[in-house]
Scaffold this active site. Structure first.
Site, PDB file in Angstrom:
ATOM      1  N   GLN A   1      15.524 -68.844 -22.895  1.00  0.00           N
ATOM      2  CA  GLN A   1      14.704 -69.327 -21.792  1.00  0.00           C
ATOM      3  C   GLN A   1      13.342 -68.665 -21.851  1.00  0.00           C
ATOM      4  O   GLN A   1      13.237 -67.442 -21.923  1.00  0.00           O
ATOM      5  CB  GLN A   1      15.377 -69.067 -20.443  1.00  0.00           C
ATOM      6  CG  GLN A   1      15.632 -67.614 -20.127  1.00  0.00           C
ATOM      7  CD  GLN A   1      16.459 -67.408 -18.874  1.00  0.00           C
ATOM      8  OE1 GLN A   1      17.657 -67.658 -18.870  1.00  0.00           O
ATOM      9  NE2 GLN A   1      15.819 -66.939 -17.809  1.00  0.00           N
ATOM     10  N   GLY A   2      12.282 -69.454 -21.841  1.00  0.00           N
ATOM     11  CA  GLY A   2      10.924 -68.951 -21.903  1.00  0.00           C
ATOM     12  C   GLY A   2      10.308 -68.957 -20.512  1.00  0.00           C
ATOM     13  O   GLY A   2       9.682 -69.943 -20.112  1.00  0.00           O
TER      14      GLY A   2
ATOM     15  N   SER B   1       9.151 -65.456 -18.586  1.00  0.00           N
ATOM     16  CA  SER B   1       8.177 -64.379 -18.392  1.00  0.00           C
ATOM     17  C   SER B   1       7.002 -64.500 -19.351  1.00  0.00           C
ATOM     18  O   SER B   1       7.129 -64.993 -20.476  1.00  0.00           O
ATOM     19  CB  SER B   1       8.853 -63.018 -18.593  1.00  0.00           C
ATOM     20  OG  SER B   1       9.851 -62.797 -17.625  1.00  0.00           O
TER      21      SER B   1
ATOM     22  N   GLU C   1      22.508 -66.940 -13.286  1.00  0.00           N
ATOM     23  CA  GLU C   1      22.452 -65.738 -14.120  1.00  0.00           C
ATOM     24  C   GLU C   1      23.129 -64.566 -13.412  1.00  0.00           C
ATOM     25  O   GLU C   1      23.673 -63.671 -14.052  1.00  0.00           O
ATOM     26  CB  GLU C   1      20.988 -65.397 -14.423  1.00  0.00           C
ATOM     27  CG  GLU C   1      20.804 -64.232 -15.372  1.00  0.00           C
ATOM     28  CD  GLU C   1      19.351 -63.998 -15.730  1.00  0.00           C
ATOM     29  OE1 GLU C   1      19.090 -63.160 -16.596  1.00  0.00           O
ATOM     30  OE2 GLU C   1      18.477 -64.661 -15.140  1.00  0.00           O
TER      31      GLU C   1
ATOM     32  N   GLU D   1      13.444 -53.937  -7.195  1.00  0.00           N
ATOM     33  CA  GLU D   1      12.460 -53.981  -6.108  1.00  0.00           C
ATOM     34  C   GLU D   1      12.267 -55.412  -5.607  1.00  0.00           C
ATOM     35  O   GLU D   1      12.237 -55.662  -4.393  1.00  0.00           O
ATOM     36  CB  GLU D   1      11.124 -53.403  -6.583  1.00  0.00           C
ATOM     37  CG  GLU D   1      11.139 -51.904  -6.844  1.00  0.00           C
ATOM     38  CD  GLU D   1      11.765 -51.536  -8.179  1.00  0.00           C
ATOM     39  OE1 GLU D   1      11.946 -50.327  -8.428  1.00  0.00           O
ATOM     40  OE2 GLU D   1      12.078 -52.437  -8.978  1.00  0.00           O
TER      41      GLU D   1
END
Length: 367
Positions: free
Chosen positions: A118-119, A121, A233, A351
């Protein structure tokens, strides 16, 4: 077929069919082993349970897929991260690809014939996915993609990639495509991580031509696709990961048996077990929700926080109870300890997950 019956029959089959990996721990060998395991399980029918008939599945609840992955993980048959990518990418294809494309492609993933990536980021657009800059522009019956992706898992071993692109401003201007990795204009550069493995890669798109029928959904559906993909995921994948981590806890207990009775060691092992058990209980609720047809959403951020906490606690305990094993050797404990440092980063940082929990689950606002 009941879940208990499925598990019993599967265990009997695995006992009779040796799918044990070799001693080669290179990334290429691990991926070849994943393909071997998927192929054997697919040909025997096990891999097809829990998937719809439209993609050559045999039906049944998604919980059957979780059981299968758990057995694979606890027996150490395949590297859990690579094996579990089916739980991220196959549901996305089923939900967003044209039915004929999903019917053609999903069996290739399930059967081990192909690996996908999966592309998402990009440099400067990791946790802030909405700021991605890779663009796609229409060109007749095609689209032309230009840009760069970063931290693309297993890209150098993948045949296809689900790529997020920008086709207009804002969240509603993100569009997803299913791209063949051998398309002219794609360059892949592996990245060596600190645990010594080429897990990730930079992927460059230089005017890559993609047919319009490879768009997943409609123009602008990319953000919603990503929001639907990420909870997957954090569901069955985490069930597999948790099962793998329990095997590591068992091994740690065995290796530290000489210290059992030492109050400090017992306390550390108990804390690691409690963290893993908490993850498993939470993950089980997520699996039940998925099996019941429920929609997975921001609540899976809780699963992600618990996974990162449990994984790092386990390997911190291994560091404390196995003197010099991590610092002075190149064994599996060192490799997995170093990998565990990313547990609070991959799949969305802790975070970011806590922000999602605060804002979308607890309604605490933006401050």
């Amino acid at each position: 077929m009941t879940v208990a019956g499925f598990r019993s029959d599967l265990r009997a089959w695995l006992d009779e069919n040796d799918l044990s990996p070799t001693n080669d721990r290179s990334r290429g060998a691990e991926l070849a082993q994943v393909s071997r395991v998927r192929r054997a399980l697919y040909e025997a029918g096990w891999m097809r349970y829990g998937w719809p008939a439209e993609v050559s599945g045999l039906g049944g609840p998604a919980l059957l897929r979780a059981v299968l992955g758990e057995e694979v993980a606890t027996r150490g048959l395949a590297e859990p991260g690579a094996y579990s990518m089916i739980e991220v990418l196959a549901p996305t294809m089923i939900s967003y690809a044209a039915p004929e494309l999903a019917a053609q492609m999903v069996p290739r993933l399930l059967s081990g014939a192909e690996h996908w990536c999966q592309g998402f980021s990009e440099p400067g657009s990791g946790s802030d996915l909405a700021s991605l800059a890779t663009r796609a522009v229409p060109d007749g019956e095609n689209w032309v993609i230009t840009g760069q992706k970063l931290w693309t898992g297993l890209a150098q071993f993948s045949t296809r990639c689900i790529v997020l692109t920008r086709t207009a401003p804002g969240h509603s201007g993100i569009t997803a495509f299913f791209v063949d990795m051998d398309t002219p204009g794609i360059t892949v550069r592996p990245l060596r991580t600190m645990h010594g493995v080429d897990d990730f890669a930079e992927v460059y798109f230089d005017e890559v031509v993609v047919p319009a029928d490879r768009m997943l959904g409609n123009p602008g559906d990319g953000w919603q696709l990503a929001m639907d993909l990420l909870p997957h995921e954090r569901s069955t994948c985490f069930w597999h990961r948790g099962a793998h981590l329990f095997t590591r806890l068992d091994r740690l207990i065995t290796q530290t048996s000489a210290t059992v009775g030492d109050a400090g060691a017992d306390a550390e092992l108990g804390a690691a077990y409690l963290a893993l058990h908490t993850l498993r209980c939470r993950s089980r609720l997520t699996q039940q929700r998925l099996a019941g047809g429920g929609h997975l959403g921001p609540e899976t951020s809780i699963d992600k926080v618990l996974l990162g906490t449990a994984e790092q606690k386990l390997f911190d305990t291994a560091r404390d109870l196995l003197p010099a094993e991590i610092e002075l050797t190149d064994g599996e404990w060192r490799t997995e300890f170093l990998y565990s440092r990313a547990a609070t980063i991959y799949g969305g940082t802790s975070e970011i997950q806590r922000n999602i929990i605060a804002r979308r689950l607890l309604d605490l606002g933006k401050e």
